[in-house]
Design an enzyme around this catalytic site. Structure first.
Site, PDB file in Angstrom:
ATOM      1  N   HIS A 118       0.808  -1.223   0.000  1.00 20.63           N
ATOM      2  CA  HIS A 118       0.000   0.000   0.000  1.00 20.63           C
ATOM      3  C   HIS A 118       0.836   1.265   0.000  1.00 20.63           C
ATOM      4  CE1 HIS A 118      -4.539   0.677   0.902  1.00 20.63           C
ATOM      5  NE2 HIS A 118      -4.114   1.428  -0.092  1.00 20.63           N
ATOM      6  N   ASP A 140     -10.162  -1.001   3.239  1.00 18.35           N
ATOM      7  CA  ASP A 140      -8.970  -1.482   3.928  1.00 18.35           C
ATOM      8  C   ASP A 140      -9.335  -1.873   5.350  1.00 18.35           C
ATOM      9  OD1 ASP A 140      -6.323  -1.817   4.920  1.00 18.35           O
ATOM     10  OD2 ASP A 140      -5.591  -0.148   3.725  1.00 18.35           O
ATOM     11  N   HIS A 186      -7.132  -1.314   7.628  1.00 24.17           N
ATOM     12  CA  HIS A 186      -6.327  -0.356   8.372  1.00 24.17           C
ATOM     13  C   HIS A 186      -6.566   1.057   7.851  1.00 24.17           C
ATOM     14  CE1 HIS A 186      -4.210  -4.270   8.273  1.00 24.17           C
ATOM     15  NE2 HIS A 186      -3.894  -4.002   9.539  1.00 24.17           N
ATOM     16  N   ASP A 189      -4.111   3.371   7.878  1.00 26.35           N
ATOM     17  CA  ASP A 189      -2.846   3.803   7.260  1.00 26.35           C
ATOM     18  C   ASP A 189      -2.618   5.289   7.475  1.00 26.35           C
ATOM     19  OD1 ASP A 189      -2.456   1.209   6.436  1.00 26.35           O
ATOM     20  OD2 ASP A 189      -3.213   1.535   4.415  1.00 26.35           O
ATOM     21  N   HIS A 201       3.982   1.326   4.352  1.00 32.24           N
ATOM     22  CA  HIS A 201       2.657   1.060   3.791  1.00 32.24           C
ATOM     23  C   HIS A 201       1.552   1.481   4.767  1.00 32.24           C
ATOM     24  CE1 HIS A 201       1.901  -3.321   5.468  1.00 32.24           C
ATOM     25  NE2 HIS A 201       2.351  -2.508   6.393  1.00 32.24           N
ATOM     26  N   ASP A 227      -7.528  -2.692  -0.820  1.00 30.80           N
ATOM     27  CA  ASP A 227      -6.528  -3.530  -0.172  1.00 30.80           C
ATOM     28  C   ASP A 227      -7.087  -4.946  -0.034  1.00 30.80           C
ATOM     29  OD1 ASP A 227      -4.888  -4.802   1.915  1.00 30.80           O
ATOM     30  OD2 ASP A 227      -4.162  -2.800   2.396  1.00 30.80           O
ATOM     31  N   ASP A 242      -6.709  -6.909   2.297  1.00 32.85           N
ATOM     32  CA  ASP A 242      -7.203  -7.184   3.642  1.00 32.85           C
ATOM     33  C   ASP A 242      -8.531  -6.507   3.967  1.00 32.85           C
ATOM     34  OD1 ASP A 242      -6.640  -4.550   4.550  1.00 32.85           O
ATOM     35  OD2 ASP A 242      -4.706  -5.122   5.390  1.00 32.85           O
ATOM     36  N   GLU A 296      -1.493  -4.887  -1.884  1.00 38.05           N
ATOM     37  CA  GLU A 296      -1.147  -5.858  -0.846  1.00 38.05           C
ATOM     38  C   GLU A 296      -1.341  -7.320  -1.244  1.00 38.05           C
ATOM     39  OE1 GLU A 296       0.527  -5.268   1.832  1.00 38.05           O
ATOM     40  OE2 GLU A 296       0.344  -3.098   2.094  1.00 38.05           O
TER      41      GLU A 296
END
Length: 308
Positions: free
Chosen positions: A98, A125, A127, A129, A142, A227, A229, A272
């Protein structure tokens, strides 16, 4: 509506510590991304993989940060590729970790500013970030792109972000892992955060349609950063930052279908994907299928809901 899809490989592998993301662009190509888009009636141009310039020797006060020079070089190269891609069609950036969004969204933001149109960002995502180079404890860059995009301080080694995206133009979707420092920084921003509890309580449709309505009302450009995830690891294991409780197969496709119906998406990150962690390519194929839904694949033709 036919689009000209520009495939741009971004084999960034130094924004985190799980080697393998550099194989992501090749995995998307092998999984049939270009063929999927062509079958849907879109024109496809594959511009190959971006090659960054030499990594500058940079000093950082935060001793945890690693590969700083490499990521700064990637940021410059990807920003240039993004601006060129935006001028030619709908760029799809094939990652790569990322950290690539430090560059891709920078280029997209510069293009939007040149057009005099606001940029909106949908961050799919687990997260947020939202660390800066100064605050990251892991040193993994990332985990910093959204903070850079939003204009957070602490990015002195990087070029200034060309047009920081206002918090009201950012929507985070599927969040379920936030560090305390990120949480505190986000409280000071007007960023819409739809974590998994919000999505459990309100569902997928209402918050996403509300955000898309704001994009349409402002005549904005919409960058989507997807992403791996964002998805539950049970269906998408090929990521080094797995977090249980992600979106299901059906929920993820619904997000993509709503984005297609809006007609607003102007650029896309796929990030990712680590093929080394995959199970016979299942995650790569799922991500390609999601792009198919974003670009118009559906089971039944349904009337498009307007956002005016």
């Amino acid at each position: 509506m036919q689009r000209h899809c520009i495939l741009i490989g971004a084999p960034v592998d130094s924004g985190q510590r799980h080697a393998g993301c550099l194989m992501g662009p090749a995995a998307y190509r092998v999984a049939g991304l270009a063929a999927t888009l062509t079958e849907l009636g879109h024109k496809v141009s594959d511009h190959g993989d971006v090659v960054p310039g030499p990594a500058p020797a940079l000093h950082c006060a935060n001793p945890a940060v690693h590969h700083l020079g490499e990521i700064v070089a990637w940021t410059a190269a990807l920003a240039a590729a993004a601006r060129a891609g935006m001028a030619a069609g709908l760029p799809i950036f094939l990652g790569g970790d990322h950290a690539l969004s430090l560059g891709t969204v920078s280029g997209v933001a510069g293009h939007a500013a040149a057009l005099g149109r606001p940029l909106f960002v949908l961050w799919l995502d687990a997260h947020t970030d939202f660390h800066s180079v100064e605050t990251t404890q892991s040193g993994n860059l990332h985990g910093t792109p959204m903070a850079y995009i939003a204009g957070r301080e602490g990015f002195a080694p990087f070029p200034p972000f060309p047009a920081p995206v206002p918090g009201k133009n950012i929507c985070m979707f599927g969040i379920r892992s936030v560090d305390p420092a990120e949480h505190d920084a986000l409280l000071a921003r007007d960023i819409e955060i739809n974590d998994m509890r919000v999505l459990d309580e309100r569902g997928i449709i209402a918050p996403l349609r509300e955000f898309l309505a704001r994009v349409a009302a402002a005549n904005g450009l919409l960058h989507v950063s997807l992403d791996v995830d964002f998805l539950d690891p049970a269906i998408a294991p090929a990521v080094g930052t797995t977090v249980p409780g992600g979106t299901t197969f059906r929920e993820a496709h619904l997000v993509m279908e709503l984005l297609h119906e809006s007609g607003l998406v102007s650029s896309l990150d796929l990030v990712e994907l680590n093929p080394f962690l995959d199970d016979r390519g299942r995650t790569a194929r799922l991500m390609v299928d999601l792009v198919g839904s974003l670009m118009g694949r559906k089971v039944f033709d349904r009337p498009t809901r307007g956002f005016a």
